[in-house]
Design an enzyme around this catalytic site. Structure first.
Site, mmCIF file in Angstrom:
data_model
loop_
_atom_site.group_PDB
_atom_site.id
_atom_site.type_symbol
_atom_site.label_atom_id
_atom_site.label_comp_id
_atom_site.label_asym_id
_atom_site.label_seq_id
_atom_site.Cartn_x
_atom_site.Cartn_y
_atom_site.Cartn_z
ATOM 1 N N ASP A 177 9.198 3.018 2.287
ATOM 2 C CA ASP A 177 8.003 3.812 2.556
ATOM 3 C C ASP A 177 7.711 3.709 4.050
ATOM 4 O OD1 ASP A 177 5.504 4.863 2.955
ATOM 5 O OD2 ASP A 177 4.595 3.937 1.176
ATOM 6 N N PHE B 243 0.850 -1.185 0.000
ATOM 7 C CA PHE B 243 0.000 0.000 0.000
ATOM 8 C C PHE B 243 0.883 1.231 0.000
ATOM 9 C CE2 PHE B 243 -2.318 3.608 1.544
ATOM 10 C CZ PHE B 243 -3.483 3.540 0.804
ATOM 11 N N LYS C 264 2.122 11.352 7.135
ATOM 12 C CA LYS C 264 1.279 11.100 8.311
ATOM 13 C C LYS C 264 1.733 11.840 9.564
ATOM 14 C CE LYS C 264 -1.256 7.262 6.572
ATOM 15 N NZ LYS C 264 -0.864 6.166 5.712
HETATM 16 C C1 PLP Z 1 -1.008 6.226 4.238
HETATM 17 C C2 PLP Z 1 0.093 5.670 3.438
HETATM 18 C C3 PLP Z 1 0.438 6.222 2.189
HETATM 19 C C4 PLP Z 1 -0.353 7.318 1.525
HETATM 20 O O1 PLP Z 1 -0.455 8.487 2.269
HETATM 21 P P1 PLP Z 1 -1.589 9.566 1.897
HETATM 22 O O2 PLP Z 1 -1.250 10.745 2.767
HETATM 23 O O3 PLP Z 1 -2.897 8.942 2.241
HETATM 24 O O4 PLP Z 1 -1.471 9.855 0.452
HETATM 25 C C5 PLP Z 1 1.527 5.687 1.540
HETATM 26 N N1 PLP Z 1 2.227 4.676 2.064
HETATM 27 C C6 PLP Z 1 1.920 4.121 3.251
HETATM 28 C C7 PLP Z 1 2.757 3.000 3.790
HETATM 29 C C8 PLP Z 1 0.829 4.589 3.977
HETATM 30 O O5 PLP Z 1 0.506 4.017 5.139
#
Ligand code: PLP
Length: 404
Positions: free
Chosen positions: A227, A142, A256
């Site tokens: 990520d 994700f 985040k």
């Molecule tokens: C939430 C998330 C994203 C995307 O972030 P957004 O601010 O919603 O675009 C990308 N990678 C990971 C691992 C995430 O948990």
């Protein structure tokens, strides 16, 4: 539910794009680990907006920084300098040990920006023939919701009817270093991966995986892009999840909790080579690096460290995990987690996780199901031992019931 709450739900349903199915609670206030609904009921937030509110709801110091900055200057665009950006760069580089920083807004934008940057690096530094760059990603990943990103998702809901998608991605199983070895070609520029797969259900790879991944990437001149948008900034009990295996990524993505939930702030962090290929006019964002975002992020990083939230995530995470493991319930198939990134996987026969989350709401806990049978638990990193113990009592009550 009061008639005004029913009105709000009906209005949302009537006018809103129907791309979410929230639990039936309408929140109007938050403080620390707690949120309150419009009727005054209090809940312990065990989702923290998918880890964006790690510092706790409405942290007073982040709030003060935001209000103060909002009174002075909010947006200049990058056509001009502002007096917050340099300080943000300096502080995030010092915190994470990075050399270069690219500020963006959402997490998905950070991912997109990293993809653009490693491709450019591939052509201009590694010498990959133009248009041939390959990026390796993992099944069940994700990385956000933009078109570029959903194109290499393996989830049918995420991809379905949104194509055609951009080429240049190869998908391998997560946690399998041999698969990475086999997938690398001379045109591979990067391996993009989550240290722990969050949305997939808090999937922790086998010990030693990232050590092998690091070696393979180094040996083949492939950029390791971690990520850490969800795992980063203390969530797993370390500043970055990569530290659990003592490795360093070439490119790290944060988002985040970088703003403590006040404002969308994300960043691409890299060594000199990758972000060093970007020249004026080649990439940008109207809001990226704006003074309000920088002031908020600076305060969000500061309280994380000064208030011991990272250590607290390790301590309370261990307590929460052990407490969940101690619950004797036939419904539970597996309990796992690292720091305050936890999950309870239910036996398929126990019924859908959504039903358990709805029952938990009745006990004053807000948690979120993922993938039918898993309840994800990620409270703010400011949670105390007493609050963990109270939460465990509520989980024990609900998990020993049968909602099949
Ligand atoms: C939430 C998330 C994203 C995307 O972030 P957004 O601010 O919603 O675009 C990308 N990678 C990971 C691992 C995430 O948990």
């Amino acid at each position: 539910m009061s008639s005004s709450v029913i009105d709000l739900l009906a209005t949302e349903a009537r006018f809103g794009a129907n791309n979410y199915a929230p639990i039936g609670v309408v929140l109007s206030r938050g403080e620390g680990v707690w949120v309150w609904d419009t009727e005054g009921n209090r809940y312990l937030d065990c989702l923290s907006a998918y880890s964006a509110v790690s510092q706790g709801h409405c942290h007073p110091k982040i709030l003060a920084a935001m209000v103060e900055q909002a009174h002075r200057l909010t947006l200049t665009s990058r056509a001009f300098h502002n007096d917050q950006l340099a300080l943000f760069y300096q502080e995030i580089a010092a915190l994470t040990g990075s050399h270069k920083v690219l500020p963006m807004n959402s997490g998905a934008e950070a991912v997109e920006s990293a993809i653009k940057s490693v491709r450019k690096w591939g052509y201009e530094v590694k010498g990959v023939p133009d248009g041939q760059a390959e990026i390796i990603v993992c099944a069940d990943n994700f990385h956000g919701r933009t078109l570029g990103v959903v194109g290499f998702s393996t989830d049918a809901e995420t991809r379905g009817h949104f194509g055609p998608f951009a080429p240049g991605f190869r998908i391998i199983p997560f946690g399998d270093a041999a698969a990475l070895d086999a997938a690398i070609t001379p045109n591979t520029v990067a391996f993009l991966v989550e240290p722990i797969q969050g949305e997939a259900g808090v999937i922790i790879p086998p010990a030693g995986y990232f050590t092998e991944v690091r070696e393979l990437c180094t040996a083949n001149n492939v950029m390791l892009v971690l990520d850490e948008i969800q795992t980063g900034l203390g969530r797993t009990g370390k500043l970055l999840a990569e530290q659990h295996e003592g490795i360093e990524a070439d490119v790290t993505l944060l988002g985040k909790a970088l703003s403590g939930g006040f404002y969308p702030v994300s960043a691409v962090l890299s060594n000199n080579d990758v972000l060093g290929t970007l020249r004026p006019g080649q990439h940008g964002s109207t809001f990226g690096g704006n003074p309000l975002a920088c002031a908020v992020a600076r305060a969000a990083m500061r309280v994380l460290v000064e208030e011991g939230m990272i250590e607290n995530a390790a301590t309370q995470g261990a307590r929460f995990l052990q407490g969940l493991k101690d619950i004797r319930a036939n419904t539970i198939r597996d309990v796992r987690g690292r720091g305050l990134m936890l999950a309870v996987e239910l036996h398929p026969e126990a019924g859908r996780a959504r039903r358990y989350c709805e029952a938990l709401q009745g006990k004053g806990i807000l948690a979120k199901d993922t993938h039918e049978h898993t309840i994800r638990i990620a409270p703010p990193l400011v949670i105390t031992s007493d609050q963990v113990d109270w939460a465990l009592e509520q989980f024990a009550t609900i998990l020993t019931q049968d909602f099949s």
